[in-house]
Design a protein around this motif. Structure first.
Motif, PDB file in Angstrom:
ATOM      1  N   ALA A 169       0.683  -1.273  -0.089  1.00  0.00           N
ATOM      2  CA  ALA A 169      -0.200   0.135   0.036  1.00  0.00           C
ATOM      3  C   ALA A 169       0.885   1.120   0.119  1.00  0.00           C
ATOM      4  CB  ALA A 169      -1.079  -0.040   1.286  1.00  0.00           C
ATOM      5  N   ARG A 170       1.882   1.169   0.648  1.00  0.00           N
ATOM      6  CA  ARG A 170       2.698   2.667   0.609  1.00  0.00           C
ATOM      7  C   ARG A 170       4.164   2.049   0.532  1.00  0.00           C
ATOM      8  NH1 ARG A 170      -1.605   3.857   0.225  1.00  0.00           N
ATOM      9  NH2 ARG A 170      -3.057   5.284   1.092  1.00  0.00           N
ATOM     10  N   GLY A 171       5.102   2.932   0.526  1.00  0.00           N
ATOM     11  CA  GLY A 171       6.512   2.507   0.557  1.00  0.00           C
ATOM     12  C   GLY A 171       7.101   1.783  -0.525  1.00  0.00           C
ATOM     13  N   TYR A 172       7.848   1.050  -0.324  1.00  0.00           N
ATOM     14  CA  TYR A 172       8.794   0.288  -1.299  1.00  0.00           C
ATOM     15  C   TYR A 172       8.164  -1.368  -1.545  1.00  0.00           C
ATOM     16  CZ  TYR A 172      12.876  -1.813  -3.632  1.00  0.00           C
ATOM     17  OH  TYR A 172      13.550  -2.865  -4.464  1.00  0.00           O
ATOM     18  N   THR A 173       8.025  -1.649  -2.940  1.00  0.00           N
ATOM     19  CA  THR A 173       7.684  -3.023  -3.180  1.00  0.00           C
ATOM     20  C   THR A 173       8.938  -3.618  -4.034  1.00  0.00           C
ATOM     21  OG1 THR A 173       5.386  -2.967  -2.935  1.00  0.00           O
ATOM     22  CG2 THR A 173       6.137  -4.766  -4.093  1.00  0.00           C
ATOM     23  N   PRO A 174       9.676  -4.821  -3.468  1.00  0.00           N
ATOM     24  CA  PRO A 174      10.902  -5.088  -4.296  1.00  0.00           C
ATOM     25  C   PRO A 174      10.693  -5.848  -5.688  1.00  0.00           C
ATOM     26  CG  PRO A 174      10.872  -5.831  -1.719  1.00  0.00           C
ATOM     27  CD  PRO A 174       9.514  -5.341  -2.303  1.00  0.00           C
ATOM     28  N   LEU A 198       8.584  -8.290 -14.043  1.00  0.00           N
ATOM     29  CA  LEU A 198      10.230  -7.813 -13.643  1.00  0.00           C
ATOM     30  C   LEU A 198      10.072  -6.211 -13.186  1.00  0.00           C
ATOM     31  CD1 LEU A 198      11.589  -9.428 -16.719  1.00  0.00           C
ATOM     32  CD2 LEU A 198      11.594 -10.335 -14.243  1.00  0.00           C
ATOM     33  N   LYS A 199       9.852  -5.839 -12.081  1.00  0.00           N
ATOM     34  CA  LYS A 199       9.634  -4.375 -11.651  1.00  0.00           C
ATOM     35  C   LYS A 199       9.711  -4.464 -10.349  1.00  0.00           C
ATOM     36  CE  LYS A 199       4.425  -4.401 -11.468  1.00  0.00           C
ATOM     37  NZ  LYS A 199       3.255  -4.427 -11.814  1.00  0.00           N
ATOM     38  N   GLU A 200      10.107  -3.037  -9.923  1.00  0.00           N
ATOM     39  CA  GLU A 200      10.177  -2.656  -8.289  1.00  0.00           C
ATOM     40  C   GLU A 200       9.355  -1.352  -8.314  1.00  0.00           C
ATOM     41  OE1 GLU A 200      14.175  -1.824  -6.774  1.00  0.00           O
ATOM     42  OE2 GLU A 200      14.558  -0.759  -8.538  1.00  0.00           O
ATOM     43  N   PHE A 201       8.654  -0.928  -7.181  1.00  0.00           N
ATOM     44  CA  PHE A 201       7.798   0.074  -7.388  1.00  0.00           C
ATOM     45  C   PHE A 201       7.820   0.752  -5.957  1.00  0.00           C
ATOM     46  CE2 PHE A 201       5.017  -3.394  -7.492  1.00  0.00           C
ATOM     47  CZ  PHE A 201       4.103  -3.157  -6.311  1.00  0.00           C
ATOM     48  N   TRP A 202       7.337   1.974  -5.810  1.00  0.00           N
ATOM     49  CA  TRP A 202       6.981   2.909  -4.671  1.00  0.00           C
ATOM     50  C   TRP A 202       5.740   3.512  -4.857  1.00  0.00           C
ATOM     51  CZ3 TRP A 202      10.221   3.825  -0.212  1.00  0.00           C
ATOM     52  CH2 TRP A 202       9.637   5.115   0.306  1.00  0.00           C
ATOM     53  N   HIS A 203       4.937   3.283  -3.587  1.00  0.00           N
ATOM     54  CA  HIS A 203       3.556   3.883  -3.561  1.00  0.00           C
ATOM     55  C   HIS A 203       3.417   5.144  -2.710  1.00  0.00           C
ATOM     56  CE1 HIS A 203       0.933   0.323  -5.061  1.00  0.00           C
ATOM     57  NE2 HIS A 203       1.564   0.768  -5.888  1.00  0.00           N
ATOM     58  N   VAL A 204       2.905   6.082  -3.149  1.00  0.00           N
ATOM     59  CA  VAL A 204       2.313   7.464  -2.479  1.00  0.00           C
ATOM     60  C   VAL A 204       1.003   7.171  -2.353  1.00  0.00           C
ATOM     61  CG1 VAL A 204       2.474   9.966  -2.148  1.00  0.00           C
ATOM     62  CG2 VAL A 204       4.698   8.564  -3.118  1.00  0.00           C
ATOM     63  N   LYS A 256      -8.215   4.172   9.277  1.00  0.00           N
ATOM     64  CA  LYS A 256      -7.963   2.657   9.324  1.00  0.00           C
ATOM     65  C   LYS A 256      -8.025   1.691   8.104  1.00  0.00           C
ATOM     66  CE  LYS A 256     -12.715   1.049  10.094  1.00  0.00           C
ATOM     67  NZ  LYS A 256     -13.326   1.983   9.006  1.00  0.00           N
ATOM     68  N   ASP A 257      -8.404   2.571   6.992  1.00  0.00           N
ATOM     69  CA  ASP A 257      -8.603   1.834   5.742  1.00  0.00           C
ATOM     70  C   ASP A 257      -7.401   2.386   4.947  1.00  0.00           C
ATOM     71  OD1 ASP A 257     -11.011   0.590   6.297  1.00  0.00           O
ATOM     72  OD2 ASP A 257     -12.065   2.455   5.928  1.00  0.00           O
ATOM     73  N   MET A 258      -6.724   3.577   5.099  1.00  0.00           N
ATOM     74  CA  MET A 258      -5.695   3.881   4.223  1.00  0.00           C
ATOM     75  C   MET A 258      -4.380   4.277   4.993  1.00  0.00           C
ATOM     76  SD  MET A 258      -8.444   6.527   2.089  1.00  0.00           S
ATOM     77  CE  MET A 258      -7.310   7.741   1.520  1.00  0.00           C
ATOM     78  N   ALA A 259      -3.459   3.407   4.657  1.00  0.00           N
ATOM     79  CA  ALA A 259      -2.131   3.502   5.424  1.00  0.00           C
ATOM     80  C   ALA A 259      -1.431   5.069   5.149  1.00  0.00           C
ATOM     81  CB  ALA A 259      -1.270   2.593   5.055  1.00  0.00           C
TER      82      ALA A 259
END
Length: 316
Positions: free
Chosen positions: A78-83, A97-103, A115-118
């Protein structure tokens, strides 16, 4: 090979102020036929976009260990880094074949959706990352509101119909990095999939690879003119409109061998409704020829949860 631009006209949001109905018609017809549109003059400032690209590249260039410090185990991405190699398209054999970051959206303390949105996570480096991406999030949000207003007009609804749906919506800005791929890599950078949300606004499709599946089974390469945005229908909007507006299957394919050493970056903004918005088929889209496919409505929150389980970001 035909490209989308050969078949789909580029629509300009500059027309919206003077001729809102005309713009809505062109934009809506593109959504109706292809499930996506190409939009120029979208109002997101170029200097902000340039700053965001440079921040995105700087972040993904950080050491692996430093990036992984921002990965939240069990957080569903949901937030931050996904390897790298975490997400998998529904029904796919190979991981992407990707890495990503969520804001996500910044909420005031004690907000009813807390409580529903980190809460957002912010890296220590590069400097100015937080300010840049909060500004970009807002610019995407504003552009998205204007495009939803056009869709509302196209569907015969009041122009502000979606305002209530997306106020404090659970939208996500994703910064994506597809590293160089090996010549024999079996996976695609991102497997064939549909988006979950209402609409997706995408910057970064100028680097080849994005393809959309047309009705006749052809994969059409999407290469918008420089500075234009690709916008597509997500599954929530498809469901809301009883498939009148189709959520188009798309993928990101590996580049030709001579481009395998080139990384690819993109910035999709997944525009979501508020968690408590009820996705209930619009009565105007139910006809004898197109009966209601979804007699049971569902909240945006429950629908999102179901889908995140399917793509491996949440373990049930």
């Amino acid at each position: 090979m035909a490209t989308v631009l050969d078949e789909v006209p580029l629509v300009s949001m500059a027309e919206q102020a003077n001729d809102p109905d005309g713009f809505a018609r062109k934009f809506g017809q593109s959504f109706r036929r292809f499930g996506f549109a190409m939009v120029a003059d979208h109002g997101v400032p170029q200097d902000l976009i340039d700053r965001a690209w440079s921040m995105t590249k700087a972040f993904f260039d950080l050491p692996e260990q430093e990036k992984r410090a921002y990965f939240v185990e069990g957080g569903g991405g949901a937030r931050g880094y996904t390897p790298f190699k975490t997400e998998i398209a529904k029904g796919a054999q190979h991981v992407d074949l990707k890495e990503f970051w969520h804001v996500g959206r910044e909420l005031a303390k004690g907000h009813r959706f807390e409580k529903d949105m980190a809460a957002n996570i912010w890296p220590d480096r590069p400097e100015g990352f937080r300010e840049t991406f909060l500004e970009l999030f807002q610019a995407f949000d504003d552009a998205g509101d204007r495009l939803l207003s056009a869709i509302a007009r196209y569907l015969g609804l009041q122009p502000d119909w979606f305002d209530r749906a997306v106020r404090d919506g659970n939208s996500v800005l994703r910064l994506l990095h597809y590293p160089p791929v090996a010549a024999d890599a079996p996976e695609v950078r991102a497997g064939a999939h549909e988006d979950i949300n209402l609409i997706t606004l995408l910057l970064g499709a100028e680097e080849a690879g994005l393809e959309l599946l047309d009705r006749d089974g052809r994969w059409l390469p999407v290469k918008p003119p420089e500075g234009a945005m690709v916008v597509n229908v997500g599954d929530m909007l498809q469901r809301l409109t009883n498939h009148y507006l189709p959520s188009t299957t798309h993928r990101v394919v590996n580049p030709p061998v001579e481009r395998r050493g080139t990384p690819r970056y993109s910035m999709p903004f997944f525009l979501h409704p508020a968690p408590d918005f009820l996705i209930e088929t619009l009565p105007s889209t139910i006809t004898e020829a197109n009966p209601n496919r979804y007699p049971e409505p569902i909240t945006a929150h429950d629908y999102l949860f179901e889908r995140l389980v399917e793509i491996g970001l949440i373990k049930k």
